[in-house]
Write a protein that holds these residues in place. Structure first.
Motif, PDB file in Angstrom:
ATOM      1  N   ASP A 161     -26.920 -27.845 -10.416  1.00 27.84           N
ATOM      2  CA  ASP A 161     -26.716 -29.245 -10.044  1.00 27.84           C
ATOM      3  C   ASP A 161     -27.147 -29.540  -8.607  1.00 27.84           C
ATOM      4  O   ASP A 161     -26.846 -30.607  -8.067  1.00 27.84           O
ATOM      5  N   SER A 162     -27.871 -28.626  -7.977  1.00 29.31           N
ATOM      6  CA  SER A 162     -28.283 -28.824  -6.585  1.00 29.31           C
ATOM      7  C   SER A 162     -29.636 -29.518  -6.509  1.00 29.31           C
ATOM      8  O   SER A 162     -30.451 -29.456  -7.441  1.00 29.31           O
ATOM      9  N   LEU A 163     -29.893 -30.160  -5.373  1.00 29.70           N
ATOM     10  CA  LEU A 163     -31.197 -30.773  -5.145  1.00 29.70           C
ATOM     11  C   LEU A 163     -32.283 -29.704  -5.109  1.00 29.70           C
ATOM     12  O   LEU A 163     -33.404 -29.926  -5.591  1.00 29.70           O
ATOM     13  N   GLY A 164     -31.970 -28.545  -4.573  1.00 32.53           N
ATOM     14  CA  GLY A 164     -32.950 -27.474  -4.512  1.00 32.53           C
ATOM     15  C   GLY A 164     -33.451 -27.070  -5.888  1.00 32.53           C
ATOM     16  O   GLY A 164     -34.649 -26.819  -6.079  1.00 32.53           O
ATOM     17  N   TYR A 165     -32.552 -26.981  -6.839  1.00 35.68           N
ATOM     18  CA  TYR A 165     -32.930 -26.636  -8.214  1.00 35.68           C
ATOM     19  C   TYR A 165     -33.879 -27.693  -8.774  1.00 35.68           C
ATOM     20  O   TYR A 165     -34.907 -27.364  -9.383  1.00 35.68           O
ATOM     21  N   THR A 202     -37.782 -26.975  -9.832  1.00 32.52           N
ATOM     22  CA  THR A 202     -38.214 -27.169 -11.217  1.00 32.52           C
ATOM     23  C   THR A 202     -39.283 -28.250 -11.305  1.00 32.52           C
ATOM     24  O   THR A 202     -40.264 -28.124 -12.049  1.00 32.52           O
ATOM     25  N   SER A 203     -39.113 -29.307 -10.524  1.00 35.43           N
ATOM     26  CA  SER A 203     -40.133 -30.357 -10.476  1.00 35.43           C
ATOM     27  C   SER A 203     -41.451 -29.798  -9.946  1.00 35.43           C
ATOM     28  O   SER A 203     -42.531 -30.118 -10.474  1.00 35.43           O
ATOM     29  N   ALA A 204     -41.387 -28.957  -8.919  1.00 33.49           N
ATOM     30  CA  ALA A 204     -42.598 -28.359  -8.360  1.00 33.49           C
ATOM     31  C   ALA A 204     -43.322 -27.509  -9.399  1.00 33.49           C
ATOM     32  O   ALA A 204     -44.557 -27.512  -9.484  1.00 33.49           O
ATOM     33  N   GLU A 205     -42.569 -26.770 -10.201  1.00 36.13           N
ATOM     34  CA  GLU A 205     -43.186 -25.943 -11.243  1.00 36.13           C
ATOM     35  C   GLU A 205     -43.887 -26.813 -12.289  1.00 36.13           C
ATOM     36  O   GLU A 205     -44.980 -26.479 -12.760  1.00 36.13           O
ATOM     37  N   LEU A 206     -43.266 -27.939 -12.632  1.00 35.63           N
ATOM     38  CA  LEU A 206     -43.882 -28.852 -13.594  1.00 35.63           C
ATOM     39  C   LEU A 206     -45.174 -29.452 -13.032  1.00 35.63           C
ATOM     40  O   LEU A 206     -46.204 -29.519 -13.717  1.00 35.63           O
TER      41      LEU A 206
END
Length: 438
Positions: free
Chosen positions: A16-20, A24-28
């Motif tokens: 639930d963190s912003l880092g996660y 994940t967005s960066a990987e997409l």
């Protein structure tokens, strides 16, 4: 290219963190940069992690779509801060973080901290310090970097150079507005199913639920704010469908009447097929070249209590699906660049190339030639795209009519062709109505 396996999500960051969400967005986005459609990347992610909470999914989607809508701006800024691009997905992590800093400057400390934590999960964490330095420099130089970005064509308009030049040439008075609309969040419009509810009944249910909605036309409603369909009264019961207001013109312009044989030639996911069946009591054949997408047509029709003959076939291969009986109405909602709906599919700005447009135009011409053979004399075909490029729209129809003496172009809404440009109420669509005279 081979389909990349989606990387495992981070193990040291709370879900639930912003880092996660940043990671994940960066990987997409790294997958999109590598040539993968965002829908495919997301499908693999959710399939691999089906228990991802709705709030976490929402945060990932918001970061991903918003950063992709910002195409080009973050790369321009990174070009000022880096001697050369970093390896993926570190480069995309910085893209997402820079976008977040631009839209939420009040949370700058948290964004940098969480982005650095995300970077520690990539490539052995060896770019953690670089990420920290780049983002802090971006903050210190934010004013001058923003000013410089506004003087660069791609960074200012967030579209590829060839796309910008094409629109400037074809829409000399409107190109800026078209580009600006393509960078916004899309509106959410609804279509009322008159076989199950009236506009007034739906509006009353929405008012009772505290949902603000605007009536654009009979059967067309525009939400003040997008909502999950689970919160829409009557959706599960088949009283409503989500469909852009511009797309809802297709069934209206087709000039439908009870008893007609109708073909929806490129029908998935079935929104326009459903609208046709809601408009008139017709015998509808719905085609799509993909069996998976054809199944979606059947599922959407079932939710609305509608039925059609659904076939998985390439509409150009008549021997595979056509029984020789002509259709009185045909909807040819052909594959296109999707340049009119780019704000819904912002990965298109990364993936499309200038030479894709003539390839789409060639495919569209093949579809028109095939479908014209199945249209009855006196019948009408509605040609539709979600493009704003002339090669796929007016130029295509002009060339087709010139090749076919039995083709008469009919006016729509008082004009020969109908080009809707993306705006606050609808996406970009093109319509042309053709009648077979003999």
């Amino acid at each position: 290219m081979p389909t990349p396996a989606h990387p495992a999500p981070p193990t040291r960051l709370p879900e639930d963190s912003l880092g996660y969400a940043l990671l994940t967005s960066a990987e997409l986005i790294a997958e999109v940069v590598g040539g993968t459609a965002l829908t495919d990347a997301l499908a693999r992610l959710w399939a691999a992690h089906p228990a991802t909470p709705a709030g976490v999914r929402g945060a990932i989607l918001d970061l991903t779509y918003s950063t992709l809508r910002d195409y080009g701006r973050q790369d321009f800024i990174l070009g000022k801060l880096l001697q050369k691009p970093l390896p993926e997905p570190v480069q995309s992590l910085l893209r997402v973080a820079l976008h977040r800093l631009a839209v939420r400057p009040d949370t700058a400390h948290t964004v940098v901290d969480q982005a650095v934590s995300a970077a520690s999960n990539l490539i052995g964490g060896k770019f953690k310090g670089v990420a920290n330095g780049v983002l802090r420099n971006a903050l210190r130089q934010s004013g001058e970097l923003a000013q410089a970005a506004d003087t660069d064509m791609v960074a200012e308009h967030r579209h590829p150079p060839w796309w910008i030049r094409r629109l400037k040439n074809q829409y000399p008075q409107k190109w800026r507005a078209i580009l600006a609309a393509g960078n916004t969040h899309p509106p959410m419009a609804l279509r009322v199913n008159p076989l199950r509810a009236s506009d007034d009944e739906v509006l009353a249910d929405f008012a009772a639920a505290g949902i603000t909605v605007k009536r654009l036309a009979a059967g067309t409603l525009l939400l003040d704010q997008p909502l999950s369909v689970s919160r829409l009264p009557g959706f599960a019961e088949g009283c409503l469908s989500v469909q852009d207001a511009g797309a809802q013109h297709a069934a209206r312009y087709l000039d439908l009447d009870d008893g007609q044989r109708v073909l929806d030639a490129c029908a998935a996911p079935g929104g326009k097929s459903a609208h046709i069946l809601e408009t008139a009591d017709v015998a509808l054949t719905a085609l799509d070249s993909s069996p998976v997408r054809a199944q979606r047509i059947s599922e959407n029709l079932a939710r609305l209590g509608l039925a059609a003959e659904v076939k998985a076939s390439d509409c150009r291969k008549l021997d595979a699906w056509w029984d020789g009986r002509p259709f009185e109405r045909i909807l040819a909602d052909v594959p296109c660049s999707a340049s009119g709906v780019v704000r819904r599919n912002p990965d298109i700005k990364w993936l499309r190339r200038s030479d894709d447009i003539p390839r789409f135009a060639a495919q569209q011409a093949e579809i028109l030639e095939a479908l014209w053979q199945t249209l009855a004399p006196g019948g009408k075909m509605l040609y539709a795209t979600c493009s704003v490029f002339a090669e796929e729209n007016g130029d295509q129809i002009t060339a087709f009519a010139a090749r076919h003496p039995d083709c008469r172009r009919l006016p729509i809404a008082g004009q020969l062709d109908c080009q809707y440009l993306p705006c606050a109420e609808h996406d970009g669509f093109f319509y042309a109505l053709l009648e077979k005279t003999a």
